[in-house]
Design a protein around this motif. Sequence first.
Motif, PDB file in Angstrom:
ATOM      1  N   LEU A 283       1.598  -4.381 -12.102  1.00 34.09           N
ATOM      2  CA  LEU A 283       2.825  -3.642 -12.145  1.00 34.09           C
ATOM      3  C   LEU A 283       3.557  -3.504 -13.468  1.00 34.09           C
ATOM      4  O   LEU A 283       3.764  -4.686 -13.910  1.00 34.09           O
ATOM      5  CB  LEU A 283       3.841  -3.652 -11.049  1.00 34.09           C
ATOM      6  CG  LEU A 283       3.220  -3.312  -9.676  1.00 34.09           C
ATOM      7  CD1 LEU A 283       4.181  -3.766  -8.700  1.00 34.09           C
ATOM      8  CD2 LEU A 283       2.775  -2.042  -9.171  1.00 34.09           C
TER       9      LEU A 283
ATOM     10  N   SER B 285       8.144  -3.269  -8.636  1.00 36.14           N
ATOM     11  CA  SER B 285       8.265  -3.047 -10.267  1.00 36.14           C
ATOM     12  C   SER B 285       9.698  -3.386 -10.773  1.00 36.14           C
ATOM     13  O   SER B 285       9.737  -3.910 -12.085  1.00 36.14           O
ATOM     14  CB  SER B 285       7.570  -1.783 -10.835  1.00 36.14           C
ATOM     15  OG  SER B 285       8.556  -0.596 -10.158  1.00 36.14           O
TER      16      SER B 285
ATOM     17  N   SER C  24       0.754  -1.263  -0.062  1.00 37.44           N
ATOM     18  CA  SER C  24       0.018   0.006  -0.069  1.00 37.44           C
ATOM     19  C   SER C  24       0.735   1.188   0.031  1.00 37.44           C
ATOM     20  O   SER C  24       0.354   2.353   0.301  1.00 37.44           O
ATOM     21  CB  SER C  24      -0.989   0.085   1.220  1.00 37.44           C
ATOM     22  OG  SER C  24      -0.281   0.137   2.504  1.00 37.44           O
ATOM     23  N   ASP C  25       2.039   1.306  -0.372  1.00 37.96           N
ATOM     24  CA  ASP C  25       2.994   2.237  -0.453  1.00 37.96           C
ATOM     25  C   ASP C  25       3.580   2.283  -1.837  1.00 37.96           C
ATOM     26  O   ASP C  25       4.143   1.482  -2.532  1.00 37.96           O
ATOM     27  CB  ASP C  25       4.154   2.014   0.565  1.00 37.96           C
ATOM     28  CG  ASP C  25       5.142   3.092   0.859  1.00 37.96           C
ATOM     29  OD1 ASP C  25       4.952   4.034   1.446  1.00 37.96           O
ATOM     30  OD2 ASP C  25       6.146   2.970  -0.030  1.00 37.96           O
ATOM     31  N   THR C  26       3.633   3.711  -2.313  1.00 41.82           N
ATOM     32  CA  THR C  26       4.218   3.968  -3.634  1.00 41.82           C
ATOM     33  C   THR C  26       5.628   3.602  -3.794  1.00 41.82           C
ATOM     34  O   THR C  26       6.058   2.732  -4.867  1.00 41.82           O
ATOM     35  CB  THR C  26       4.107   5.631  -4.130  1.00 41.82           C
ATOM     36  OG1 THR C  26       2.727   5.861  -3.783  1.00 41.82           O
ATOM     37  CG2 THR C  26       4.673   5.718  -5.398  1.00 41.82           C
ATOM     38  N   ASN C  27       6.673   3.804  -2.593  1.00 32.49           N
ATOM     39  CA  ASN C  27       7.924   3.371  -2.783  1.00 32.49           C
ATOM     40  C   ASN C  27       7.898   1.991  -2.816  1.00 32.49           C
ATOM     41  O   ASN C  27       8.706   1.622  -3.648  1.00 32.49           O
ATOM     42  CB  ASN C  27       8.618   3.973  -1.660  1.00 32.49           C
ATOM     43  CG  ASN C  27       8.913   5.497  -1.509  1.00 32.49           C
ATOM     44  OD1 ASN C  27       9.097   5.814  -2.785  1.00 32.49           O
ATOM     45  ND2 ASN C  27       9.026   6.101  -0.691  1.00 32.49           N
TER      46      ASN C  27
ATOM     47  N   LEU D 204       5.925  -0.146  -3.923  1.00 34.14           N
ATOM     48  CA  LEU D 204       5.362  -0.871  -5.347  1.00 34.14           C
ATOM     49  C   LEU D 204       6.337  -0.639  -6.533  1.00 34.14           C
ATOM     50  O   LEU D 204       6.621  -1.233  -7.227  1.00 34.14           O
ATOM     51  CB  LEU D 204       3.984  -0.115  -5.667  1.00 34.14           C
ATOM     52  CG  LEU D 204       2.919  -0.513  -4.757  1.00 34.14           C
ATOM     53  CD1 LEU D 204       1.748   0.496  -5.203  1.00 34.14           C
ATOM     54  CD2 LEU D 204       2.407  -2.024  -5.174  1.00 34.14           C
ATOM     55  N   THR D 205       7.096   0.625  -6.226  1.00 35.46           N
ATOM     56  CA  THR D 205       8.262   0.964  -7.255  1.00 35.46           C
ATOM     57  C   THR D 205       9.506  -0.013  -7.035  1.00 35.46           C
ATOM     58  O   THR D 205       9.857  -0.446  -8.145  1.00 35.46           O
ATOM     59  CB  THR D 205       8.818   2.387  -6.819  1.00 35.46           C
ATOM     60  OG1 THR D 205       7.694   3.128  -7.029  1.00 35.46           O
ATOM     61  CG2 THR D 205       9.856   2.660  -8.020  1.00 35.46           C
TER      62      THR D 205
END
Length: 101
Positions: A87, A23, A14-17, A19-20
Amino acid sequence: MDLQLLEKQLKAVSDTNRLTLLSCLKSGEVCVCDFVDVLGISQPAVSQHLKKLEEAGIITARKLGTWKHYRIVENPSPIIKTVLDQLEERELCNCRPSSSC
């Protein structure tokens, strides 16, 4: 599925970092040193994000010299597999699979 594990996994993604990071890991094993440049945050902050993903059973690490190399676990849970499928693999993030830092 264990509800506590499910909660950990959902919080971890649930965190953008994070998820990056995932990916980038879709392309294979990556050294922690590469993630500092990708996220533009300090190495301790990167390590905290990686720790959350590892504690949730989403990634695994192996130590090579003074650096850790991370990869996605062999058989992620169906929920995590679904997230990973959504992703895009980040090739532009300068991740170097199996880098020798």
